[in-house]
Design a protein around this motif. Structure first.
Motif, short mmCIF file in Angstrom:
data_model
loop_
_atom_site.label_atom_id
_atom_site.label_comp_id
_atom_site.label_asym_id
_atom_site.label_seq_id
_atom_site.Cartn_x
_atom_site.Cartn_y
_atom_site.Cartn_z
N GLY A 136 37.31 25.52 67.82
CA GLY A 136 36.23 26.45 67.52
C GLY A 136 35.63 27.09 68.77
O GLY A 136 34.59 27.75 68.68
N LYS A 137 36.26 26.90 69.93
CA LYS A 137 35.83 27.47 71.21
C LYS A 137 34.44 27.00 71.62
O LYS A 137 33.72 27.69 72.33
CB LYS A 137 35.88 29.00 71.18
CG LYS A 137 37.29 29.54 70.98
CD LYS A 137 37.30 31.06 71.03
CE LYS A 137 38.72 31.59 70.86
NZ LYS A 137 38.77 33.07 70.92
N CYS A 138 34.07 25.78 71.16
CA CYS A 138 32.81 25.15 71.59
C CYS A 138 33.16 24.18 72.72
O CYS A 138 33.27 22.95 72.51
CB CYS A 138 32.14 24.43 70.41
SG CYS A 138 31.73 25.51 69.03
N TYR A 139 33.33 24.73 73.91
CA TYR A 139 33.89 23.94 74.99
C TYR A 139 32.90 22.89 75.52
O TYR A 139 33.32 21.80 75.94
CB TYR A 139 34.35 24.87 76.12
CG TYR A 139 35.39 25.86 75.67
CD1 TYR A 139 36.58 25.43 75.11
CD2 TYR A 139 35.18 27.23 75.80
CE1 TYR A 139 37.54 26.34 74.68
CE2 TYR A 139 36.13 28.15 75.38
CZ TYR A 139 37.31 27.69 74.83
OH TYR A 139 38.26 28.60 74.40
N ASN A 140 31.61 23.20 75.53
CA ASN A 140 30.64 22.20 76.00
C ASN A 140 30.63 20.96 75.12
O ASN A 140 30.65 19.82 75.61
CB ASN A 140 29.24 22.82 76.03
CG ASN A 140 29.08 23.82 77.17
OD1 ASN A 140 29.67 23.65 78.23
ND2 ASN A 140 28.30 24.86 76.94
N GLU A 141 30.61 21.18 73.80
CA GLU A 141 30.64 20.03 72.88
C GLU A 141 31.95 19.27 72.99
O GLU A 141 31.98 18.04 72.92
CB GLU A 141 30.43 20.51 71.45
CG GLU A 141 29.03 21.00 71.14
CD GLU A 141 28.82 22.44 71.63
OE1 GLU A 141 29.75 23.03 72.20
OE2 GLU A 141 27.70 22.98 71.43
N ALA A 142 33.04 20.00 73.17
CA ALA A 142 34.34 19.33 73.32
C ALA A 142 34.36 18.46 74.58
O ALA A 142 34.84 17.32 74.55
CB ALA A 142 35.45 20.37 73.38
N ILE A 143 33.82 18.99 75.67
CA ILE A 143 33.78 18.21 76.92
C ILE A 143 32.94 16.95 76.74
O ILE A 143 33.29 15.86 77.24
CB ILE A 143 33.25 19.08 78.06
CG1 ILE A 143 34.27 20.16 78.42
CG2 ILE A 143 32.92 18.24 79.29
CD1 ILE A 143 33.77 21.20 79.39
#
Length: 334
Positions: A167-174
């Protein structure tokens, strides 16, 4: 509990054995006294006269038997005590059955207290050993369960991080990948996925660190070299980037994207050489080469014959044209 029962049975067996020994000793003493009484002869003053009923020899014999019995019991106690000192056996001192003075001096309460103390020490030692074994077993089982729980938590965080990455939510993924790494520090996929998310955020230095850790865990991990090469290329580390891309081609020779990246890096470094514009010869297997030559020769022959006929036709047409021109001129002149 089993130790207490075993200790009690051992004590009972020892006491029973002591009682049987005392009984055998008493029986032997009685037999000896009877033999002594039978072998004794009556004195001169009493020869020819029967003994008074209830008095005389019977009384004397009874008194002697008591004295003898007491003396022998004392001698037996002294002998047993000396034997115990010589052999050095560490057993509880036991009192003979006929040693009445010793029994009068025997302190029952102190003996019971000593037995209770011994039993308490045995119970305490056995219970402490059982507690230690149980605690060690429980601790190992708890450690195993905790390890399994941490591994499951790491997998859950990885899956959640992948969903955020899609979903291109990179902060949450990190954040998810970081929690997964805390639960399982040896999971390569968590480092590689976090490196990709950092690469998307253009955090190239952090991406390089995660790739280093992934390659340290698995030196043949292709994605680790590829992503580190991209991060180093963005950081301007062209030689290191080229080295990573070449390592990727070693592990995955058919990776065209990495081959294009190598060309781009070499162009920046001035190391790229354009390949010669020469069409390579067609390599055919040996069993097809003769057929190819025959076909080419046949085609060449046919082409030559056709060109020859064309030339002949053109020359014949030219000759006819010249002849007609000459005939016309002659006719006009006449």
């Amino acid at each position: 509990m089993a130790a207490n029962v075993q200790y009690g049975m051992k004590k009972n067996a020892e006491e029973l054995q002591s009682y049987f020994k005392d009984l055998d000793r008493w029986t032997e003493d009685i037999k000896k006294e009877d033999e002594q009484l039978r072998s004794q002869k009556p004195s001169g003053s009493q020869q020819g006269f029967p003994a008074v009923r209830g008095l005389g020899a019977g009384v004397r014999h009874g008194n002697e038997s008591k004295v003898t019995r007491k003396k022998k019991s004392q001698e037996g106690a002294v002998g047993a005590k000396a034997k115990q000192q010589e052999t050095g056996e560490k057993k509880d001192a036991r009192i003979g059955s006929y040693d009445y003075r010793s029994w009068d001096k025997f302190d029952v309460d102190a003996a019971l207290a000593a037995v209770d103390e011994t039993e308490g020490k045995v119970i305490e030692s056995s219970s402490s050993d059982e507690r230690e074994e149980t605690a060690s077993a429980n601790s190992s089982e708890d450690d195993r369960l905790e390890e399994e729980r941490q591994l499951q938590l790491a997998l859950i965080e990885k899956d959640r991080g992948n969903e955020f990455f899609k979903g291109k939510c990179y902060n949450e993924a990190i954040q998810c990948y970081t929690r997964g790494i805390e639960a399982d520090p040896n999971n390569i996929l968590l480092y590689a996925n976090r490196a990709m998310a950092l690469l998307k955020q253009e955090k190239y230095a952090a991406c390089e660190v995660d790739c280093d850790r992934a390659i340290e865990l698995d030196p043949t991990y292709v994605k680790g070299f590829a992503r580190r090469g991209m991060a180093r290329l963005a950081l301007g580390k062209l030689l290191e980037s080229r080295k990573d891309f070449l390592e990727v081609l070693k592990l995955d020779p058919g990776n065209k994207q990495v081959a294009d990246e190598i060309v781009r890096v070499e162009k920046k470094l001035g190391m790229y050489k354009e390949p010669p514009a020469v069409i390579p010869a067609v390599k055919r297997p040996p069993h097809l080469r003769s057929k190819v030559c025959v076909q080419q020769l046949y085609q060449l022959t046919c082409l030559t014959v056709v060109r020859l006929f064309v030339c002949l036709y053109e020359s014949l047409f030219v000759c006819l044209y010249v002849c007609m021109c000459v005939y016309v001129c002659i006719y006009v002149c006449m």
